[in-house]
Design a protein around this motif. Structure first.
Motif, mmCIF file in Angstrom:
data_model
loop_
_atom_site.group_PDB
_atom_site.id
_atom_site.type_symbol
_atom_site.label_atom_id
_atom_site.label_comp_id
_atom_site.label_asym_id
_atom_site.label_seq_id
_atom_site.Cartn_x
_atom_site.Cartn_y
_atom_site.Cartn_z
ATOM 1 N N LEU A 1 -12.490 -62.136 -48.188
ATOM 2 C CA LEU A 1 -11.779 -61.673 -46.908
ATOM 3 C C LEU A 1 -12.249 -60.071 -46.554
ATOM 4 N N ALA A 2 -12.927 -59.703 -47.784
ATOM 5 C CA ALA A 2 -13.674 -58.533 -47.202
ATOM 6 C C ALA A 2 -14.603 -58.371 -46.773
ATOM 7 N N ARG A 3 -15.180 -59.528 -47.466
ATOM 8 C CA ARG A 3 -16.626 -59.354 -47.274
ATOM 9 C C ARG A 3 -16.712 -60.373 -45.206
ATOM 10 N N HIS A 4 -15.992 -61.204 -45.210
ATOM 11 C CA HIS A 4 -15.988 -61.745 -43.579
ATOM 12 C C HIS A 4 -15.466 -61.060 -42.656
ATOM 13 N N GLN A 5 -14.795 -59.941 -43.007
ATOM 14 C CA GLN A 5 -14.405 -58.703 -42.004
ATOM 15 C C GLN A 5 -15.515 -57.528 -42.281
ATOM 16 N N ASN A 6 -16.323 -57.751 -42.696
ATOM 17 C CA ASN A 6 -17.504 -56.722 -43.378
ATOM 18 C C ASN A 6 -16.097 -55.191 -43.559
ATOM 19 N N CYS A 7 -15.502 -55.223 -44.499
ATOM 20 C CA CYS A 7 -14.813 -53.987 -45.338
ATOM 21 C C CYS A 7 -15.515 -53.900 -46.561
ATOM 22 N N SER A 8 -16.156 -54.377 -47.290
ATOM 23 C CA SER A 8 -15.712 -54.392 -48.417
ATOM 24 C C SER A 8 -15.819 -53.165 -48.813
ATOM 25 N N SER A 9 -15.524 -52.310 -49.639
ATOM 26 C CA SER A 9 -15.185 -51.051 -50.337
ATOM 27 C C SER A 9 -15.051 -51.161 -52.058
#
Length: 217
Positions: free
Chosen positions: A71-79
């Motif tokens: 989900l983080a990669r799909h939303q481009n919000c990996s942190s």
């Protein structure tokens, strides 16, 4: 050992769930915390000898653990913050399961639970300690390019751990044998990780010194 092979097989299965959650503005960190809570719920159910319910909680935890990163990669919000939260809660969950078995039957299961927890400390510390050093030297890991930290492989990884947890719940009577066997495998992982990590860091340190000598020369 199995994580690199299992992960690519699971990702396509999680895609519909990821899309569903994304439309509803669910964040990866929310999924991480939700999965952790369900994972911890397995502990009291194990203590009560409700192993089937505990197994469901463990399954939900692992599904969420796969979803949050996707989900983080799909939303481009990996942190790094999300990765930090994920790995911390994962290790707490891993520790809770053998602890619960030890509490459920201290006389027969207490000692193997303690031995397994001790080896979990070894696998976790060797894993995370190397990740810190790997970040310093910017060491890449092609098999896990999407991870927010260096993922050091070993004989016992997440996939093997979950398989053993499933076996604990399906055949609780064999918990002592399973725990001791897996603890032995974890010990092998600790030794190989420490030895391999030490050699790798030594090589990178020597390379850095050579580069400095060349630049100053």
């Amino acid at each position: 050992m199995l994580d690199a092979k299992v992960t690519p097989l699971i990702k396509p299965l999680l895609k519909p769930i990821v899309l569903f959650l994304n439309v509803r503005n669910v964040t990866p960190d929310q999924v991480t915390v939700f999965g952790f809570v369900f994972g911890l719920l397995a502990a009291p159910f194990i203590i009560l000898n409700w192993f089937g319910v505990a197994l469901v909680c463990i399954a939900i935890n692992r599904i969420c653990d796969g979803i949050d990163g996707e989900l983080a990669r799909h939303q481009n919000c990996s942190s790094s913050a999300g990765g930090y939260l994920d790995i911390c809660l994962d290790f707490l969950f891993y520790a809770a399961i053998p602890l619960a078995f030890g509490i459920a039957n201290p006389a027969d299961w207490g000692a193997p639970a303690l031995v397994l927890l001790a080896t979990f400390i070894g696998t976790g510390s060797s894993f995370l300690a190397f990740a810190i050093a790997a970040e310093k030297f910017q060491i890449d890991r092609p098999q896990f390019t999407n991870k927010s930290f260096y993922y050091m492989q070993g004989l016992t990884e997440g996939s093997e751990t979950i398989l053993v947890f499933v076996a604990f719940c399906v055949w609780p009577i064999y918990f002592p044998i399973l725990a001791y066997v897996f603890a032995g495998a974890c010990l092998i992982t600790v030794v190989t990780r420490i030895a391999g990590g030490y050699r790798t860091l030594k090589q990178h340190e020597q390379s850095e010194l050579i580069k400095k000598d060349v630049s100053h020369g």
